[in-house]
Motif scaffolding. Structure first.
Motif, PDB file in Angstrom:
ATOM      1  N   LEU A 191       0.855  -1.176   0.000  1.00  0.00           N
ATOM      2  CA  LEU A 191       0.000   0.000   0.000  1.00  0.00           C
ATOM      3  C   LEU A 191       0.885   1.217   0.000  1.00  0.00           C
ATOM      4  CD1 LEU A 191      -2.968   0.994   0.388  1.00  0.00           C
ATOM      5  CD2 LEU A 191      -2.431   1.122   2.804  1.00  0.00           C
ATOM      6  N   SER A 192       0.678   2.112  -0.960  1.00  0.00           N
ATOM      7  CA  SER A 192       1.484   3.319  -1.052  1.00  0.00           C
ATOM      8  C   SER A 192       0.684   4.498  -0.555  1.00  0.00           C
ATOM      9  CB  SER A 192       1.905   3.579  -2.503  1.00  0.00           C
ATOM     10  OG  SER A 192       2.719   2.535  -2.958  1.00  0.00           O
ATOM     11  N   LEU A 193       1.279   5.285   0.362  1.00  0.00           N
ATOM     12  CA  LEU A 193       0.655   6.508   0.833  1.00  0.00           C
ATOM     13  C   LEU A 193       1.525   7.658   0.385  1.00  0.00           C
ATOM     14  CD1 LEU A 193       0.022   4.254   3.174  1.00  0.00           C
ATOM     15  CD2 LEU A 193      -0.930   6.223   4.318  1.00  0.00           C
ATOM     16  N   SER A 234       0.572  -4.889   3.942  1.00  0.00           N
ATOM     17  CA  SER A 234      -0.615  -5.446   4.584  1.00  0.00           C
ATOM     18  C   SER A 234      -0.691  -6.946   4.358  1.00  0.00           C
ATOM     19  CB  SER A 234      -1.873  -4.787   4.020  1.00  0.00           C
ATOM     20  OG  SER A 234      -3.025  -5.412   4.507  1.00  0.00           O
ATOM     21  N   ARG A 235      -1.335  -7.627   5.279  1.00  0.00           N
ATOM     22  CA  ARG A 235      -1.563  -9.060   5.124  1.00  0.00           C
ATOM     23  C   ARG A 235      -2.569  -9.330   4.017  1.00  0.00           C
ATOM     24  NH1 ARG A 235       2.238 -12.135   7.825  1.00  0.00           N
ATOM     25  NH2 ARG A 235       2.622 -11.258   9.872  1.00  0.00           N
ATOM     26  N   GLU A 236      -2.472 -10.508   3.433  1.00  0.00           N
ATOM     27  CA  GLU A 236      -3.439 -10.909   2.424  1.00  0.00           C
ATOM     28  C   GLU A 236      -4.736 -11.366   3.087  1.00  0.00           C
ATOM     29  OE1 GLU A 236      -2.937 -14.626   0.368  1.00  0.00           O
ATOM     30  OE2 GLU A 236      -1.332 -15.171   1.728  1.00  0.00           O
ATOM     31  N   PRO A 237      -5.842 -11.475   2.326  1.00  0.00           N
ATOM     32  CA  PRO A 237      -7.099 -11.960   2.899  1.00  0.00           C
ATOM     33  C   PRO A 237      -6.917 -13.328   3.546  1.00  0.00           C
ATOM     34  CG  PRO A 237      -7.478 -11.031   0.739  1.00  0.00           C
ATOM     35  CD  PRO A 237      -5.990 -11.071   0.922  1.00  0.00           C
ATOM     36  N   GLY A 238      -7.581 -13.513   4.679  1.00  0.00           N
ATOM     37  CA  GLY A 238      -7.468 -14.768   5.402  1.00  0.00           C
ATOM     38  C   GLY A 238      -6.476 -14.713   6.545  1.00  0.00           C
ATOM     39  N   GLN A 239      -5.618 -13.695   6.553  1.00  0.00           N
ATOM     40  CA  GLN A 239      -4.678 -13.524   7.642  1.00  0.00           C
ATOM     41  C   GLN A 239      -5.129 -12.377   8.537  1.00  0.00           C
ATOM     42  OE1 GLN A 239      -0.888 -13.097   5.655  1.00  0.00           O
ATOM     43  NE2 GLN A 239      -0.523 -15.294   5.754  1.00  0.00           N
ATOM     44  N   LYS A 240      -4.506 -12.267   9.694  1.00  0.00           N
ATOM     45  CA  LYS A 240      -4.895 -11.260  10.673  1.00  0.00           C
ATOM     46  C   LYS A 240      -4.730  -9.854  10.105  1.00  0.00           C
ATOM     47  CE  LYS A 240      -3.972  -9.774  15.418  1.00  0.00           C
ATOM     48  NZ  LYS A 240      -3.145  -9.987  16.630  1.00  0.00           N
ATOM     49  N   ASP A 241      -5.716  -9.000  10.409  1.00  0.00           N
ATOM     50  CA  ASP A 241      -5.667  -7.621   9.928  1.00  0.00           C
ATOM     51  C   ASP A 241      -4.417  -6.907  10.434  1.00  0.00           C
ATOM     52  OD1 ASP A 241      -8.070  -8.127   8.812  1.00  0.00           O
ATOM     53  OD2 ASP A 241      -9.234  -6.787  10.078  1.00  0.00           O
ATOM     54  N   THR A 242      -3.870  -6.069   9.584  1.00  0.00           N
ATOM     55  CA  THR A 242      -2.765  -5.206   9.964  1.00  0.00           C
ATOM     56  C   THR A 242      -3.165  -3.772   9.683  1.00  0.00           C
ATOM     57  OG1 THR A 242      -1.129  -6.901   9.420  1.00  0.00           O
ATOM     58  CG2 THR A 242      -0.341  -4.642   9.577  1.00  0.00           C
ATOM     59  N   VAL A 243      -3.071  -2.917  10.682  1.00  0.00           N
ATOM     60  CA  VAL A 243      -3.381  -1.500  10.514  1.00  0.00           C
ATOM     61  C   VAL A 243      -2.077  -0.718  10.587  1.00  0.00           C
ATOM     62  CG1 VAL A 243      -4.646   0.486  11.417  1.00  0.00           C
ATOM     63  CG2 VAL A 243      -5.661  -1.798  11.531  1.00  0.00           C
ATOM     64  N   TYR A 244      -1.862   0.150   9.611  1.00  0.00           N
ATOM     65  CA  TYR A 244      -0.660   0.975   9.569  1.00  0.00           C
ATOM     66  C   TYR A 244      -1.031   2.416   9.866  1.00  0.00           C
ATOM     67  CZ  TYR A 244       1.701  -3.058   7.724  1.00  0.00           C
ATOM     68  OH  TYR A 244       2.236  -4.310   7.586  1.00  0.00           O
ATOM     69  N   TYR A 245      -0.200   3.052  10.674  1.00  0.00           N
ATOM     70  CA  TYR A 245      -0.515   4.383  11.183  1.00  0.00           C
ATOM     71  C   TYR A 245       0.422   5.428  10.604  1.00  0.00           C
ATOM     72  CZ  TYR A 245      -3.361   1.867  14.554  1.00  0.00           C
ATOM     73  OH  TYR A 245      -4.302   1.062  15.132  1.00  0.00           O
ATOM     74  N   LEU A 260     -11.290   7.062   1.679  1.00  0.00           N
ATOM     75  CA  LEU A 260     -11.178   5.647   2.011  1.00  0.00           C
ATOM     76  C   LEU A 260     -12.547   5.107   2.415  1.00  0.00           C
ATOM     77  CD1 LEU A 260      -7.912   5.702   4.138  1.00  0.00           C
ATOM     78  CD2 LEU A 260      -8.160   4.907   1.794  1.00  0.00           C
ATOM     79  N   PRO A 261     -12.854   3.856   2.076  1.00  0.00           N
ATOM     80  CA  PRO A 261     -14.166   3.307   2.434  1.00  0.00           C
ATOM     81  C   PRO A 261     -14.336   3.181   3.942  1.00  0.00           C
ATOM     82  CG  PRO A 261     -12.743   1.606   1.504  1.00  0.00           C
ATOM     83  CD  PRO A 261     -12.033   2.901   1.309  1.00  0.00           C
ATOM     84  N   ALA A 262     -15.579   3.280   4.377  1.00  0.00           N
ATOM     85  CA  ALA A 262     -15.889   3.153   5.804  1.00  0.00           C
ATOM     86  C   ALA A 262     -15.374   1.818   6.327  1.00  0.00           C
ATOM     87  CB  ALA A 262     -17.395   3.263   6.018  1.00  0.00           C
ATOM     88  N   PHE A 322      -3.350   8.453  12.268  1.00  0.00           N
ATOM     89  CA  PHE A 322      -4.387   8.072  11.308  1.00  0.00           C
ATOM     90  C   PHE A 322      -4.063   6.658  10.839  1.00  0.00           C
ATOM     91  CE2 PHE A 322      -6.280   7.733   7.111  1.00  0.00           C
ATOM     92  CZ  PHE A 322      -7.529   8.296   7.298  1.00  0.00           C
ATOM     93  N   GLY A 323      -4.985   5.720  11.066  1.00  0.00           N
ATOM     94  CA  GLY A 323      -4.713   4.316  10.762  1.00  0.00           C
ATOM     95  C   GLY A 323      -5.440   3.844   9.518  1.00  0.00           C
ATOM     96  N   ILE A 324      -4.768   2.995   8.728  1.00  0.00           N
ATOM     97  CA  ILE A 324      -5.352   2.475   7.490  1.00  0.00           C
ATOM     98  C   ILE A 324      -5.238   0.957   7.478  1.00  0.00           C
ATOM     99  CG2 ILE A 324      -5.188   2.419   4.970  1.00  0.00           C
ATOM    100  CD1 ILE A 324      -4.013   5.223   5.122  1.00  0.00           C
ATOM    101  N   ASN A 325      -6.368   0.300   7.246  1.00  0.00           N
ATOM    102  CA  ASN A 325      -6.399  -1.144   7.040  1.00  0.00           C
ATOM    103  C   ASN A 325      -6.654  -1.395   5.554  1.00  0.00           C
ATOM    104  OD1 ASN A 325      -6.938  -3.865   6.862  1.00  0.00           O
ATOM    105  ND2 ASN A 325      -8.142  -3.944   8.740  1.00  0.00           N
ATOM    106  N   PRO A 326      -5.665  -1.872   4.811  1.00  0.00           N
ATOM    107  CA  PRO A 326      -5.804  -1.977   3.354  1.00  0.00           C
ATOM    108  C   PRO A 326      -6.709  -3.094   2.866  1.00  0.00           C
ATOM    109  CG  PRO A 326      -3.691  -2.828   4.049  1.00  0.00           C
ATOM    110  CD  PRO A 326      -4.318  -2.237   5.268  1.00  0.00           C
ATOM    111  N   LYS A 327      -7.238  -3.916   3.758  1.00  0.00           N
ATOM    112  CA  LYS A 327      -8.028  -5.063   3.303  1.00  0.00           C
ATOM    113  C   LYS A 327      -9.266  -4.656   2.512  1.00  0.00           C
ATOM    114  CE  LYS A 327      -6.870  -8.994   6.142  1.00  0.00           C
ATOM    115  NZ  LYS A 327      -7.419 -10.097   6.938  1.00  0.00           N
ATOM    116  N   LEU A 328      -9.842  -3.502   2.813  1.00  0.00           N
ATOM    117  CA  LEU A 328     -11.065  -3.082   2.134  1.00  0.00           C
ATOM    118  C   LEU A 328     -10.789  -2.221   0.906  1.00  0.00           C
ATOM    119  CD1 LEU A 328     -13.325  -2.217   5.212  1.00  0.00           C
ATOM    120  CD2 LEU A 328     -13.259  -4.326   3.874  1.00  0.00           C
ATOM    121  N   LEU A 329      -9.524  -1.962   0.611  1.00  0.00           N
ATOM    122  CA  LEU A 329      -9.190  -1.113  -0.527  1.00  0.00           C
ATOM    123  C   LEU A 329      -9.163  -1.919  -1.814  1.00  0.00           C
ATOM    124  CD1 LEU A 329      -6.349   1.079   1.012  1.00  0.00           C
ATOM    125  CD2 LEU A 329      -8.833   1.319   1.191  1.00  0.00           C
TER     126      LEU A 329
END
Length: 299
Positions: A8-10, A55-66, A112-114, A138-145
């Motif tokens: 994920l690029s910010l 970020s982790r791929e689907p099926g693995q534990k969520d990772t939030v980057y701040y 970013l989506p809710a 500000f935290g971002i979880n890329p799983k929903l992107l």
């Protein structure tokens, strides 16, 4: 199975053309003698600052980057009392930028989506005798992107107490967020299946195939069934729906009229956890029609 990563690029950008001045905004070069606030994360001298997170791929534990946001007091003196700063996600800045993007023929940015981000408190304090405020996150979880989307999050200084001027060019930090999905699908696959042809009966099909990514969620396969170059040229394309991992099969065998299609009444699928395609398709060859049931598993 080894874990895989999504990148994920910010990008932190400040398009100066859209930063409007409000009544108390001041934009002076250099260090001002009088106290003035700005966001130190806002870009200076370059169009953007790039930061990559994983970020982790689907099926693995969520990772939030701040990513941090804060306020800084510029001026000759330190704060002579506590200064309370409130931030906000600035929808007006996003709307203003999108007017320019659309006018230039580019796709508009989206927030970013809710559920994909956390704002933090949106408040910070510059303590007496200090310059920098407390740091918020500000935290971002890329799983929903989604890889094809353009996301933008403008965070602005909304208010200051006691009332102090804000440096207009640096009152907003823009996080431009884009998702890059590494290609874990392309490679060599074992293929096993059955071909049920009108004249050929039921034949086992066991070969190795090469799958190559040609676009987002779209892949070419080098062989239809077990028909290699000795037989005829192939066009065998798999398009994966990222929402439910169903697969659309298309292509042709030698001639564009010899179509390759999904078999009616069946659903082809892709399992990203094991890199396995389960395919049901028909192919025709100048009047001959074969029905294929095939499983492709990555080596």
């Amino acid at each position: 199975m080894k874990g895989r990563n999504y990148k994920l690029s910010l990008l932190v950008i400040v398009p100066a053309m859209i930063i409007g001045a409000c009544q108390k905004d001041i934009n002076l070069p250099g260090i001002a003698n009088d106290p003035m606030l700005y966001m130190p994360q806002s870009s200076r001298g370059t169009p953007f600052n790039a930061v990559e997170v994983v970020s982790r791929e689907p099926g693995q534990k969520d990772t939030v980057y701040y990513r941090p946001y804060s306020a800084y007091l510029e001026g000759k003196e330190l704060a002579n009392q506590d200064i309370e700063v409130e931030f906000s996600i600035d929808h007006k800045k996003l709307d203003s930028l999108n007017v320019l993007e659309l006018a230039a023929g580019r796709t508009a940015y989206e927030l970013l989506p809710a559920g994909s981000y956390t704002e933090g408190t949106m408040k910070a304090t510059i303590k007496k005798n200090e310059r920098i405020s407390s740091i918020q996150q500000f935290g971002i979880n890329p799983k929903l992107l989604k890889e094809e989307k353009r996301y933008l999050v403008p965070i602005s200084i909304k208010s200051v107490s006691p009332d102090l001027p804000v440096k207009s060019a640096f009152k907003t930090t823009y996080y431009q967020v884009s998702l890059t999905v590494p290609d874990f699908v392309s490679g060599t696959y074992t293929a096993g299946g059955m071909r049920n042809g009108d004249d050929y009966g039921t034949d086992p099909t066991k070969v190795r195939k090469t799958i190559t990514k040609v676009a987002n969620h779209t892949y070419d396969v080098n062989l239809i069934a077990n028909l290699g170059p000795w037989c005829c040229s192939n066009k065998f394309t798999l398009k994966v729906n990222p929402a439910d991992h169903t697969v659309l099969v298309s292509g042709h065998l030698e001639d564009a009229g010899n179509l390759l299609t999904n078999r009616e009444g069946t659903v082809s699928t892709f399992d990203p956890a094991t890199n396995t395609f389960v395919l049901f398709y028909n192919y025709s060859y100048y009047g001959f029609v074969a029905k294929m049931s095939e499983t492709l598993k990555k080596l």
